[in-house]
Design a protein around this motif. Structure first.
Motif, PDB file in Angstrom:
ATOM      1  N   ALA A  17      -5.776  -8.793  -1.260  1.00 18.05           N
ATOM      2  CA  ALA A  17      -5.162  -7.373  -1.143  1.00 18.05           C
ATOM      3  C   ALA A  17      -6.189  -6.753  -1.679  1.00 18.05           C
ATOM      4  O   ALA A  17      -6.500  -5.433  -0.947  1.00 18.05           O
ATOM      5  CB  ALA A  17      -3.679  -7.464  -1.874  1.00 18.05           C
ATOM      6  N   GLN A  18      -7.111  -6.757  -2.708  1.00 14.70           N
ATOM      7  CA  GLN A  18      -7.957  -5.948  -3.004  1.00 14.70           C
ATOM      8  C   GLN A  18      -8.939  -5.773  -2.133  1.00 14.70           C
ATOM      9  O   GLN A  18      -9.508  -4.598  -1.876  1.00 14.70           O
ATOM     10  CB  GLN A  18      -8.458  -6.260  -4.639  1.00 14.70           C
ATOM     11  N   HIS A  19      -9.312  -6.819  -1.445  1.00 17.43           N
ATOM     12  CA  HIS A  19     -10.595  -7.058  -0.647  1.00 17.43           C
ATOM     13  C   HIS A  19     -10.179  -5.999   0.569  1.00 17.43           C
ATOM     14  O   HIS A  19     -11.049  -5.339   1.036  1.00 17.43           O
ATOM     15  CB  HIS A  19     -11.014  -8.402  -0.346  1.00 17.43           C
ATOM     16  N   GLU A  20      -9.049  -6.418   1.139  1.00 18.18           N
ATOM     17  CA  GLU A  20      -8.629  -5.649   2.210  1.00 18.18           C
ATOM     18  C   GLU A  20      -8.529  -4.118   2.186  1.00 18.18           C
ATOM     19  O   GLU A  20      -9.056  -3.233   3.046  1.00 18.18           O
ATOM     20  CB  GLU A  20      -7.125  -6.201   2.840  1.00 18.18           C
ATOM     21  N   LEU A  21      -7.898  -3.709   0.877  1.00 18.53           N
ATOM     22  CA  LEU A  21      -7.723  -2.373   0.733  1.00 18.53           C
ATOM     23  C   LEU A  21      -8.892  -1.675   0.389  1.00 18.53           C
ATOM     24  O   LEU A  21      -9.364  -0.669   1.055  1.00 18.53           O
ATOM     25  CB  LEU A  21      -6.957  -2.096  -0.418  1.00 18.53           C
ATOM     26  N   PHE A  22     -10.019  -2.391  -0.169  1.00 21.44           N
ATOM     27  CA  PHE A  22     -11.391  -1.969  -0.348  1.00 21.44           C
ATOM     28  C   PHE A  22     -12.027  -1.544   0.998  1.00 21.44           C
ATOM     29  O   PHE A  22     -12.542  -0.760   1.051  1.00 21.44           O
ATOM     30  CB  PHE A  22     -12.084  -2.862  -1.256  1.00 21.44           C
ATOM     31  N   THR A  23     -11.995  -2.685   1.815  1.00 17.31           N
ATOM     32  CA  THR A  23     -12.647  -2.510   2.966  1.00 17.31           C
ATOM     33  C   THR A  23     -12.126  -1.413   3.745  1.00 17.31           C
ATOM     34  O   THR A  23     -12.871  -0.517   4.333  1.00 17.31           O
ATOM     35  CB  THR A  23     -12.427  -3.850   3.900  1.00 17.31           C
ATOM     36  N   GLU A  24     -10.662  -1.188   3.733  1.00 21.60           N
ATOM     37  CA  GLU A  24     -10.130   0.163   4.473  1.00 21.60           C
ATOM     38  C   GLU A  24     -10.699   1.306   3.913  1.00 21.60           C
ATOM     39  O   GLU A  24     -10.989   2.329   4.671  1.00 21.60           O
ATOM     40  CB  GLU A  24      -8.712  -0.160   4.443  1.00 21.60           C
ATOM     41  N   MET A  25     -10.569   1.465   2.585  1.00 18.51           N
ATOM     42  CA  MET A  25     -11.061   2.661   2.165  1.00 18.51           C
ATOM     43  C   MET A  25     -12.422   2.867   2.008  1.00 18.51           C
ATOM     44  O   MET A  25     -12.907   4.172   1.994  1.00 18.51           O
ATOM     45  CB  MET A  25     -10.261   2.556   0.513  1.00 18.51           C
ATOM     46  N   ASN A  26     -13.341   2.012   2.401  1.00 18.43           N
ATOM     47  CA  ASN A  26     -14.636   2.346   2.544  1.00 18.43           C
ATOM     48  C   ASN A  26     -14.877   3.577   3.626  1.00 18.43           C
ATOM     49  O   ASN A  26     -15.779   4.255   3.650  1.00 18.43           O
ATOM     50  CB  ASN A  26     -15.487   1.002   2.810  1.00 18.43           C
TER      51      ASN A  26
END
Length: 142
Positions: A17-26
């Motif tokens: 979840a953290q990885h997916e959110l971080f990728t989206e927010m980049n």
């Protein structure tokens, strides 16, 4: 005793979840002059008293190594986003201070990034957000 399988499933779910959110927010940084790491430095510095933080405190909040943070800060000094001076309380340390230009850059990105975070986190209600925050703090040992 903690169920090992459940602990592994929870960790994997949290990590993904953290990885997916971080990728989206980049993508919040696509049309700015600040990168995610520079934003993180300015976040720590602007939240500190007098918009000044010890380099070791900046490093503690980053997900990169101390030498990488030092090089990043040096590049930010060269760009006029922060100033670096000796720490009067620690002869080996340094203080990082946000410049007016750094604060302006940070605030322009923070508005967009804050909206982006709120939008993505709106999948959870307020009680779930409080629980998530509290559980994350507990995992961090706070």
């Amino acid at each position: 005793m903690t169920d090992r399988k459940l602990a592994l499933e929870a960790w994997e779910s949290l990590f993904r979840a953290q990885h997916e959110l971080f990728t989206e927010m980049n993508t919040d940084f696509d049309h700015t002059d600040l990168g995610q790491a520079e934003y993180d430095v300015l976040l720590t510095v602007t939240r500190s008293p007098g918009m000044s933080a010890r380099l070791r405190d900046v490093t503690a909040n980053m997900l990169i190594s101390q030498p990488s943070v030092s090089r990043l800060v040096d590049r930010m000094v060269a760009r006029g986003l922060v100033a670096k001076c000796p720490d009067p309380d620690d002869g080996r340390g340094a203080l990082i201070r946000a410049t007016d230009a750094g604060v302006r850059e940070f605030r322009s990105v923070a508005t967009v990034h804050g909206r982006s975070i709120a939008e993505r986190m709106s999948r959870l209600d307020d009680a779930e957000l409080r629980t998530l925050r509290d559980l994350a703090e507990k995992l961090r040992g706070r």
